[in-house]
Design a protein around this motif. Structure first.
Motif, PDB file in Angstrom:
ATOM      1  N   ARG A  44      41.681  39.141  55.814  1.00 12.86           N
ATOM      2  CA  ARG A  44      41.571  40.262  55.752  1.00 12.86           C
ATOM      3  C   ARG A  44      40.320  40.550  54.881  1.00 12.86           C
ATOM      4  NH1 ARG A  44      44.119  42.914  59.222  1.00 12.86           N
ATOM      5  NH2 ARG A  44      46.644  43.645  58.978  1.00 12.86           N
ATOM      6  N   HIS A  45      39.762  39.354  54.186  1.00 12.90           N
ATOM      7  CA  HIS A  45      38.720  39.648  53.766  1.00 12.90           C
ATOM      8  C   HIS A  45      39.578  41.068  51.780  1.00 12.90           C
ATOM      9  CE1 HIS A  45      35.799  38.316  55.953  1.00 12.90           C
ATOM     10  NE2 HIS A  45      36.564  38.581  56.977  1.00 12.90           N
ATOM     11  N   TRP A  46      40.187  40.012  51.685  1.00  6.87           N
ATOM     12  CA  TRP A  46      41.129  41.168  50.494  1.00  6.87           C
ATOM     13  C   TRP A  46      40.705  40.547  49.220  1.00  6.87           C
ATOM     14  CZ3 TRP A  46      46.169  42.700  53.636  1.00  6.87           C
ATOM     15  CH2 TRP A  46      45.709  43.610  54.350  1.00  6.87           C
ATOM     16  N   LEU A  47      41.132  40.211  48.192  1.00  2.40           N
ATOM     17  CA  LEU A  47      40.633  39.803  46.758  1.00  2.40           C
ATOM     18  C   LEU A  47      42.368  40.076  46.262  1.00  2.40           C
ATOM     19  CD1 LEU A  47      37.690  40.946  45.007  1.00  2.40           C
ATOM     20  CD2 LEU A  47      38.362  38.548  46.530  1.00  2.40           C
ATOM     21  N   TRP A  48      43.083  41.877  46.392  1.00  2.00           N
ATOM     22  CA  TRP A  48      44.254  41.262  45.421  1.00  2.00           C
ATOM     23  C   TRP A  48      45.156  40.298  46.154  1.00  2.00           C
ATOM     24  CZ3 TRP A  48      48.647  42.077  48.387  1.00  2.00           C
ATOM     25  CH2 TRP A  48      48.853  42.634  49.594  1.00  2.00           C
ATOM     26  N   PRO A  49      45.415  39.428  47.046  1.00  2.00           N
ATOM     27  CA  PRO A  49      46.599  38.629  47.281  1.00  2.00           C
ATOM     28  C   PRO A  49      46.429  37.761  46.264  1.00  2.00           C
ATOM     29  CG  PRO A  49      45.842  39.295  49.426  1.00  2.00           C
ATOM     30  CD  PRO A  49      45.035  40.009  48.545  1.00  2.00           C
ATOM     31  N   LEU A  50      44.738  37.105  46.311  1.00  2.00           N
ATOM     32  CA  LEU A  50      44.284  36.050  44.838  1.00  2.00           C
ATOM     33  C   LEU A  50      45.418  36.423  43.604  1.00  2.00           C
ATOM     34  CD1 LEU A  50      40.903  35.692  46.515  1.00  2.00           C
ATOM     35  CD2 LEU A  50      43.216  34.551  46.608  1.00  2.00           C
ATOM     36  N   ALA A  51      45.672  37.110  42.796  1.00  2.00           N
ATOM     37  CA  ALA A  51      46.168  38.623  41.811  1.00  2.00           C
ATOM     38  C   ALA A  51      47.692  37.860  42.122  1.00  2.00           C
ATOM     39  CB  ALA A  51      45.553  39.352  41.209  1.00  2.00           C
ATOM     40  N   LEU A  52      48.029  37.542  43.291  1.00  2.00           N
ATOM     41  CA  LEU A  52      49.216  37.241  42.878  1.00  2.00           C
ATOM     42  C   LEU A  52      50.202  35.601  42.844  1.00  2.00           C
ATOM     43  CD1 LEU A  52      50.820  39.730  45.463  1.00  2.00           C
ATOM     44  CD2 LEU A  52      50.776  40.144  42.785  1.00  2.00           C
ATOM     45  N   LEU A  53      48.779  34.603  43.699  1.00  2.00           N
ATOM     46  CA  LEU A  53      48.448  33.237  43.339  1.00  2.00           C
ATOM     47  C   LEU A  53      49.287  32.449  41.959  1.00  2.00           C
ATOM     48  CD1 LEU A  53      45.071  31.972  44.537  1.00  2.00           C
ATOM     49  CD2 LEU A  53      47.948  32.315  46.160  1.00  2.00           C
ATOM     50  N   PRO A  54      49.078  32.905  40.644  1.00  2.00           N
ATOM     51  CA  PRO A  54      50.163  31.926  40.160  1.00  2.00           C
ATOM     52  C   PRO A  54      51.298  32.840  39.759  1.00  2.00           C
ATOM     53  CG  PRO A  54      47.911  33.845  39.220  1.00  2.00           C
ATOM     54  CD  PRO A  54      48.442  34.253  40.761  1.00  2.00           C
ATOM     55  N   VAL A  55      52.130  34.005  39.943  1.00  2.00           N
ATOM     56  CA  VAL A  55      53.676  34.300  40.541  1.00  2.00           C
ATOM     57  C   VAL A  55      53.722  33.839  42.001  1.00  2.00           C
ATOM     58  CG1 VAL A  55      54.815  36.630  40.872  1.00  2.00           C
ATOM     59  CG2 VAL A  55      52.704  36.512  39.771  1.00  2.00           C
ATOM     60  N   ALA A  56      53.302  33.391  42.671  1.00  2.00           N
ATOM     61  CA  ALA A  56      54.129  32.402  44.015  1.00  2.00           C
ATOM     62  C   ALA A  56      53.996  31.451  43.502  1.00  2.00           C
ATOM     63  CB  ALA A  56      52.700  32.706  44.890  1.00  2.00           C
ATOM     64  N   GLY A  57      52.998  30.358  43.592  1.00  2.00           N
ATOM     65  CA  GLY A  57      52.571  29.741  43.120  1.00  2.00           C
ATOM     66  C   GLY A  57      53.230  28.320  42.035  1.00  2.00           C
ATOM     67  N   TYR A  58      53.653  29.674  40.596  1.00  2.00           N
ATOM     68  CA  TYR A  58      54.188  28.896  39.399  1.00  2.00           C
ATOM     69  C   TYR A  58      55.150  29.598  39.357  1.00  2.00           C
ATOM     70  CZ  TYR A  58      50.218  26.205  38.121  1.00  2.00           C
ATOM     71  OH  TYR A  58      48.916  25.967  38.115  1.00  2.00           O
ATOM     72  N   GLY A  59      55.273  30.261  40.026  1.00  2.00           N
ATOM     73  CA  GLY A  59      57.037  31.460  39.722  1.00  2.00           C
ATOM     74  C   GLY A  59      58.378  30.908  40.272  1.00  2.00           C
ATOM     75  N   PHE A  60      58.280  30.659  41.246  1.00  2.00           N
ATOM     76  CA  PHE A  60      59.189  29.888  41.685  1.00  2.00           C
ATOM     77  C   PHE A  60      59.328  28.172  41.668  1.00  2.00           C
ATOM     78  CE2 PHE A  60      58.343  32.832  45.047  1.00  2.00           C
ATOM     79  CZ  PHE A  60      59.571  32.709  46.111  1.00  2.00           C
ATOM     80  N   ALA A  61      58.273  27.914  41.249  1.00  2.00           N
ATOM     81  CA  ALA A  61      58.146  26.166  40.581  1.00  2.00           C
ATOM     82  C   ALA A  61      59.323  26.360  38.800  1.00  2.00           C
ATOM     83  CB  ALA A  61      56.999  25.741  39.568  1.00  2.00           C
ATOM     84  N   TRP A  62      59.030  27.473  38.604  1.00  2.00           N
ATOM     85  CA  TRP A  62      59.165  27.308  36.450  1.00  2.00           C
ATOM     86  C   TRP A  62      60.797  28.046  36.830  1.00  2.00           C
ATOM     87  CZ3 TRP A  62      54.931  29.751  33.927  1.00  2.00           C
ATOM     88  CH2 TRP A  62      54.088  28.638  33.804  1.00  2.00           C
TER      89      TRP A  62
END
Length: 119
Positions: A44-62
Motif C-alpha cells: 500500500r506504500h504506507w509507513l504507518w503500519p510499520l509503527a505498529l510492528l513492536p506492538v504486534a511482534g512483542y505485545g503478543f509475545a510478552w
C-alpha cells in the motif's frame, strides 16, 4: 546468562521457554500480524503500519510470557537469537514440524519440560 555459541544450541532452550501451547499460539498470532503489517506497508506504500510492528511482534509475545508461561521473555537476554527463533518457530509450525522440534527439546505435549533435559 548462558552462552549459546550457535543458533542450533539456542533453539532447544528457546522451545523450552515456549513450552505451553498457548504461549506459542500468542507468538504465532503476533508474528503473523507483524508480517501482515509489513506486507500492508509494502503493497500500500504506507509507513504507518510499520509503527505498529513492536506492538504486534512483542505485545503478543510478552503477554504470553507474563500471563501464560510466567517466565521472562528470552528476548530480554538474547534479542537477536530470539527474533530469529520466533520466525523459525512460526515457520516450523506452519510446515508441521514444530511438534518434532519440541519433542527433541524435551517439551512434552502438556506444555511441561522434561526436568532431565531442561537447559
Amino acid at each position: 546468562m548462558r552462552h549459546f555459541p550457535t543458533f542450533r544450541d539456542f533453539w532447544p532452550f528457546y522451545l523450552q521457554e515456549h513450552a505451553r501451547p498457548a504461549t506459542r499460539a500468542l507468538h504465532y498470532a503476533g508474528t503473523s500480524l507483524a508480517l501482515l503489517l509489513v506486507l500492508t506497508a509494502l503493497f500500500r506504500h504506507w509507513l504507518w503500519p510499520l509503527a505498529l510492528l513492536p506492538v504486534a511482534g512483542y505485545g503478543f509475545a510478552w503477554a504470553a510470557h507474563f500471563l501464560v508461561e510466567r517466565n521472562r521473555p528470552a528476548t530480554f537476554r538474547y534479542p537477536l537469537w530470539s527474533l530469529a527463533a520466533d520466525w523459525v518457530m512460526w515457520f516450523r509450525f506452519l510446515t508441521g514440524h514444530i511438534d518434532g522440534d519440541l519433542a527433541l527439546a524435551g517439551v512434552r505435549p502438556d506444555g511441561t519440560v522434561d526436568p532431565a533435559r531442561r537447559l
